[in-house]
Scaffold this motif. Structure first.
Motif, PDB file in Angstrom:
ATOM      1  N   ARG A  63     -40.640 -22.487   0.671  1.00  0.00           N
ATOM      2  CA  ARG A  63     -42.103 -22.528   0.598  1.00  0.00           C
ATOM      3  C   ARG A  63     -42.650 -23.701  -0.198  1.00  0.00           C
ATOM      4  N   GLU A  64     -42.155 -23.839  -1.452  1.00  0.00           N
ATOM      5  CA  GLU A  64     -42.792 -24.821  -2.352  1.00  0.00           C
ATOM      6  C   GLU A  64     -41.939 -25.033  -3.592  1.00  0.00           C
ATOM      7  N   LEU A  65     -42.382 -25.976  -4.420  1.00  0.00           N
ATOM      8  CA  LEU A  65     -41.758 -26.190  -5.730  1.00  0.00           C
ATOM      9  C   LEU A  65     -42.584 -25.492  -6.793  1.00  0.00           C
ATOM     10  N   ASN A  66     -41.920 -24.998  -7.848  1.00  0.00           N
ATOM     11  CA  ASN A  66     -42.713 -24.488  -8.971  1.00  0.00           C
ATOM     12  C   ASN A  66     -42.999 -25.640  -9.941  1.00  0.00           C
ATOM     13  N   GLU A  67     -43.666 -25.330 -11.070  1.00  0.00           N
ATOM     14  CA  GLU A  67     -44.097 -26.405 -11.974  1.00  0.00           C
ATOM     15  C   GLU A  67     -42.905 -27.099 -12.657  1.00  0.00           C
ATOM     16  N   ASN A  68     -41.722 -26.465 -12.613  1.00  0.00           N
ATOM     17  CA  ASN A  68     -40.538 -27.096 -13.196  1.00  0.00           C
ATOM     18  C   ASN A  68     -39.683 -27.813 -12.153  1.00  0.00           C
ATOM     19  N   GLY A  69     -40.209 -27.906 -10.943  1.00  0.00           N
ATOM     20  CA  GLY A  69     -39.473 -28.616  -9.899  1.00  0.00           C
ATOM     21  C   GLY A  69     -38.382 -27.773  -9.253  1.00  0.00           C
ATOM     22  N   TYR A  70     -38.421 -26.458  -9.423  1.00  0.00           N
ATOM     23  CA  TYR A  70     -37.459 -25.579  -8.748  1.00  0.00           C
ATOM     24  C   TYR A  70     -38.044 -25.087  -7.432  1.00  0.00           C
ATOM     25  N   ILE A  71     -37.153 -24.915  -6.464  1.00  0.00           N
ATOM     26  CA  ILE A  71     -37.596 -24.503  -5.132  1.00  0.00           C
ATOM     27  C   ILE A  71     -37.831 -22.996  -5.110  1.00  0.00           C
TER      28      ILE A  71
END
Ligand code: URA
Length: 217
Positions: free
Chosen positions: A194-202
Motif C-alpha cells: 500500500r504505502e510507506l510509513n513515516e520511518n520508510g517501512y512498507i
C-alpha cells in the motif's frame, strides 16, 4: 507467454501466482522463524527469476538423444551476474544462484541512514563488466527506492547496461522513484504493497527483512 507490465508502472512486473502469494503470506507472519524465512526468500527469488528470464535469447544445437538427433535449446549467453544488495539481498541472491548456477556473484553494500532514509555506500565488488552479461540486482524490499536507484547508478557508471531488478515487496513510492531514475530497468516483484510509513517501512510489508533473515533482533 510474455509478462505484462503493471497498469500503473510500465517497468514494474508483478509476478502473481498462488504459490508465490502463499509463500509471501508466510514471510509476512512474524512467527515465521529465521530458517523458514530464509528458505521462503530463496524460493520466491527462484520463482521470480524463472518468470523474469522468459525473454532470454535462445539458440538451437543438435543433441544426440539415446534414440535420435534432436534440435536442443541452449541459452544464447551464459553470462549472468547476480548482485545482491547487502544485507537483505543475500537471501534472494542465493535463490537466484540456484536458478542460474553459472552466474558470477557481486556484492553491493549500502545501508540506509535511518534519519534521512538516504542510501550510504560502504562496499562495491562486482565482477568485470561484459557487454553480454545480464545483471540481476536484488533487494527484497523496494521501499523509498533510494538504495536500488543508487546501486543501479553505480553499476551504470561502470558501464553495465543490461540490468533486471528483483524485490519481494515493493511500495508504490519505490517503484515511482526507480521509474523516474532508471526507466530502462525492469522491476520484478511478488507484491505491490500500500504505502510507506513515516520511518520508510512498507505497509503492510513484512518488517525489517535484513533483521529477520539474519536473526538480528
Ligand atoms: N527495509 C525493510 O527491511 N523493510 C521495509 O519495510 C523497508 C525497508
Amino acid at each position: 507467454m510474455q509478462l505484462e507490465p503493471h497498469s500503473n508502472f510500465k517497468n514494474f512486473f508483478l509476478i502473481q501466482h498462488p504459490i508465490i502469494s502463499y509463500k509471501l503470506a508466510l514471510l509476512r507472519d512474524p512467527t515465521t522463524n529465521r530458517k523458514l524465512f530464509k528458505e521462503l526468500t530463496e524460493e520466491i527469488a527462484i520463482l521470480l527469476g524463472y518468470e523474469a528470464t522468459r525473454d532470454l535469447p535462445q539458440t538451437t544445437r543438435p543433441i544426440q538423444t539415446p534414440l535420435e538427433t534432436f534440435d536442443g535449446k541452449d541459452l544464447e549467453s551464459n553470462q549472468f551476474v547476480i548482485a545482491p544488495i547487502l544485507r537483505a539481498g543475500l537471501g534472494m541472491g542465493d535463490g537466484l544462484l540456484k536458478l542460474l548456477p553459472m552466474a558470477s556473484v557481486g556484492h553491493i553494500g549500502f545501508y540506509r541512514n535511518e534519519q534521512t532514509l538516504q542510501a550510504v555506500e560502504y562496499y562495491f565488488k562486482i565482477p568485470p563488466n561484459s557487454e553480454k552479461a545480464l545483471y540481476l540486482v536484488c533487494d527484497p524490499m523496494l521501499a523509498t527506492g533510494n538504495t536500488a536507484v543508487a546501486a543501479i547508478s553505480e553499476l551504470k557508471k561502470r558501464g553495465v547496461g543490461h540490468i533486471k531488478f528483483f524485490c519481494m515487496v515493493a511500495a508504490p513510492e519505490g517503484v515511482e522513484h526507480m521509474t523516474k531514475h532508471h526507466p530502462d530497468v525492469p522491476i520484478y516483484g511478488a507484491s505491490l504493497d500500500r504505502e510507506l510509513n513515516e520511518n520508510g517501512y512498507i505497509l503492510p510489508g513484512l518488517g525489517d527483512a535484513g533483521d529477520r533473515l539474519w536473526a538480528v533482533k
